[in-house]
Design a protein around this motif. Sequence first.
Motif, PDB file in Angstrom:
ATOM      1  N   ALA A  78      39.652  19.881  64.015  1.00  0.00           N
ATOM      2  CA  ALA A  78      41.082  19.580  63.927  1.00  0.00           C
ATOM      3  C   ALA A  78      41.842  20.881  64.105  1.00  0.00           C
ATOM      4  O   ALA A  78      41.239  21.962  64.189  1.00  0.00           O
ATOM      5  N   ILE A  79      43.167  20.792  64.175  1.00  0.00           N
ATOM      6  CA  ILE A  79      43.959  22.011  64.253  1.00  0.00           C
ATOM      7  C   ILE A  79      43.725  22.811  62.979  1.00  0.00           C
ATOM      8  O   ILE A  79      43.965  22.318  61.878  1.00  0.00           O
ATOM      9  N   PRO A  80      43.217  24.029  63.091  1.00  0.00           N
ATOM     10  CA  PRO A  80      42.813  24.767  61.890  1.00  0.00           C
ATOM     11  C   PRO A  80      43.995  25.363  61.129  1.00  0.00           C
ATOM     12  O   PRO A  80      45.071  25.593  61.678  1.00  0.00           O
ATOM     13  N   PHE A  81      43.740  25.637  59.857  1.00  0.00           N
ATOM     14  CA  PHE A  81      44.708  26.300  58.998  1.00  0.00           C
ATOM     15  C   PHE A  81      44.514  27.811  59.023  1.00  0.00           C
ATOM     16  O   PHE A  81      45.472  28.562  58.862  1.00  0.00           O
ATOM     17  N   GLY A  82      43.274  28.266  59.178  1.00  0.00           N
ATOM     18  CA  GLY A  82      42.951  29.669  59.002  1.00  0.00           C
ATOM     19  C   GLY A  82      43.124  30.515  60.244  1.00  0.00           C
ATOM     20  O   GLY A  82      43.030  30.040  61.376  1.00  0.00           O
ATOM     21  N   PHE A  83      43.354  31.789  60.000  1.00  0.00           N
ATOM     22  CA  PHE A  83      43.526  32.769  61.069  1.00  0.00           C
ATOM     23  C   PHE A  83      42.307  32.835  61.983  1.00  0.00           C
ATOM     24  O   PHE A  83      42.423  32.809  63.203  1.00  0.00           O
ATOM     25  N   TYR A  84      41.130  32.915  61.394  1.00  0.00           N
ATOM     26  CA  TYR A  84      39.921  33.130  62.180  1.00  0.00           C
ATOM     27  C   TYR A  84      39.627  31.953  63.106  1.00  0.00           C
ATOM     28  O   TYR A  84      39.427  32.134  64.311  1.00  0.00           O
ATOM     29  N   SER A  85      39.599  30.749  62.579  1.00  0.00           N
ATOM     30  CA  SER A  85      39.287  29.576  63.401  1.00  0.00           C
ATOM     31  C   SER A  85      40.356  29.348  64.454  1.00  0.00           C
ATOM     32  O   SER A  85      40.052  28.958  65.589  1.00  0.00           O
ATOM     33  N   ASN A  86      41.628  29.597  64.090  1.00  0.00           N
ATOM     34  CA  ASN A  86      42.701  29.483  65.074  1.00  0.00           C
ATOM     35  C   ASN A  86      42.504  30.458  66.221  1.00  0.00           C
ATOM     36  O   ASN A  86      42.810  30.153  67.374  1.00  0.00           O
ATOM     37  N   SER A  87      41.993  31.632  65.908  1.00  0.00           N
ATOM     38  CA  SER A  87      41.830  32.667  66.917  1.00  0.00           C
ATOM     39  C   SER A  87      40.776  32.305  67.955  1.00  0.00           C
ATOM     40  O   SER A  87      40.914  32.621  69.129  1.00  0.00           O
ATOM     41  N   LEU A  88      39.680  31.670  67.510  1.00  0.00           N
ATOM     42  CA  LEU A  88      38.593  31.350  68.428  1.00  0.00           C
ATOM     43  C   LEU A  88      38.754  29.991  69.100  1.00  0.00           C
ATOM     44  O   LEU A  88      38.117  29.734  70.124  1.00  0.00           O
ATOM     45  N   ARG A  89      39.568  29.138  68.550  1.00  0.00           N
ATOM     46  CA  ARG A  89      39.691  27.762  69.027  1.00  0.00           C
ATOM     47  C   ARG A  89      40.014  27.699  70.519  1.00  0.00           C
ATOM     48  O   ARG A  89      40.948  28.322  71.000  1.00  0.00           O
ATOM     49  N   ASN A  90      39.173  26.963  71.254  1.00  0.00           N
ATOM     50  CA  ASN A  90      39.333  26.707  72.692  1.00  0.00           C
ATOM     51  C   ASN A  90      39.137  27.942  73.563  1.00  0.00           C
ATOM     52  O   ASN A  90      39.422  27.899  74.766  1.00  0.00           O
ATOM     53  N   ASN A  91      38.623  29.017  72.999  1.00  0.00           N
ATOM     54  CA  ASN A  91      38.316  30.203  73.789  1.00  0.00           C
ATOM     55  C   ASN A  91      36.845  30.225  74.194  1.00  0.00           C
ATOM     56  O   ASN A  91      36.012  29.532  73.617  1.00  0.00           O
ATOM     57  N   GLY A  92      36.535  31.041  75.202  1.00  0.00           N
ATOM     58  CA  GLY A  92      35.166  31.202  75.650  1.00  0.00           C
ATOM     59  C   GLY A  92      34.591  32.524  75.178  1.00  0.00           C
ATOM     60  O   GLY A  92      35.247  33.559  75.276  1.00  0.00           O
ATOM     61  N   LEU A  93      33.350  32.493  74.655  1.00  0.00           N
ATOM     62  CA  LEU A  93      32.657  33.696  74.212  1.00  0.00           C
ATOM     63  C   LEU A  93      31.356  33.845  74.981  1.00  0.00           C
ATOM     64  O   LEU A  93      30.685  32.857  75.267  1.00  0.00           O
ATOM     65  N   ARG A  94      31.002  35.074  75.314  1.00  0.00           N
ATOM     66  CA  ARG A  94      29.707  35.331  75.936  1.00  0.00           C
ATOM     67  C   ARG A  94      29.141  36.619  75.377  1.00  0.00           C
ATOM     68  O   ARG A  94      29.879  37.540  75.000  1.00  0.00           O
ATOM     69  N   LYS A  95      27.814  36.692  75.301  1.00  0.00           N
ATOM     70  CA  LYS A  95      27.142  37.863  74.776  1.00  0.00           C
ATOM     71  C   LYS A  95      26.446  38.609  75.893  1.00  0.00           C
ATOM     72  O   LYS A  95      25.825  38.016  76.768  1.00  0.00           O
TER      73      LYS A  95
END
Length: 268
Positions: A78-95
């Motif tokens: 769901a739409i997050p409340f927290g800073f961290y989850s909001n920051s990563l939501r719908n973004n792409g990460l690669r290592k």
Amino acid sequence: MKTKLFLIAFSVAILASCSSDNSSGNASTGNYLPLTDGNYWTYKVTTIGQSTINRDSLYVANDTVINTKTYKKMKTLAIPFGFYSNSLRNNGLRKENDAIYMTGNAGLNLGAVLPIDLSVSDLMIFKESATLNQQLGSVSGVINQDFQGYPLVINYTLKTTALETLPSYTSENNTVYTDIKKVNITLNLKVSTTVTVPGLPLPVSLVLLDPQDVVVSIQYYAKNIGMVYTNTLINYHLVDLSTLGVTLPIPQSGSQTQNENLDTYLVN
């Protein structure tokens, strides 16, 4: 809800997470943000001074190709409340090696009031072998944004800095996590606007917000688990324009402290 209203009342939170090591720069071997499909983390989100405890759920969804590179898509239930989850939501990460890169929007686009959207492309957000106080990333720019009829010019600088490594961290529910790497994330803003001053024939340009760190977020990453704790301070003080007869639709100042604690998780 109060948390979100405060965040969108003036500023934005961002994420560029990263890793620190000890001052010697010796790298340890581990995975501080496991990115296997199906991995998930749930967080208890609390705001100092408020009794409500909210819950965020972040997970690794699937592969996504961006500019010929394959990333892991991060999503929330769901739409997050927290800073961290909001920051990563719908973004792409690669290592790649001991670093993690992000492509997407490094911001909290929480609505039409004042969404500041910082787009990033292949930004390094984690580096296990970073040394103490090493700056891992810095992004600066200018955004032109209308805020309830006021034309804003927003100068921003987003920085990520590696902090110390801790042998262990004990959470609020007495869970002990070992091999912790801390990260400091700051968003510095300067905001100017054009206002109509009573008695003057033409609008004038004024500084609304002197340069200041509006967001400071410290994050704790545990080896082979992921982010286990985040403390975020959102704080601002506007220039006093009352002597000019100007009333802005924003509180003169604001401060909020938010904590995100890992509750449950599944990593492979």
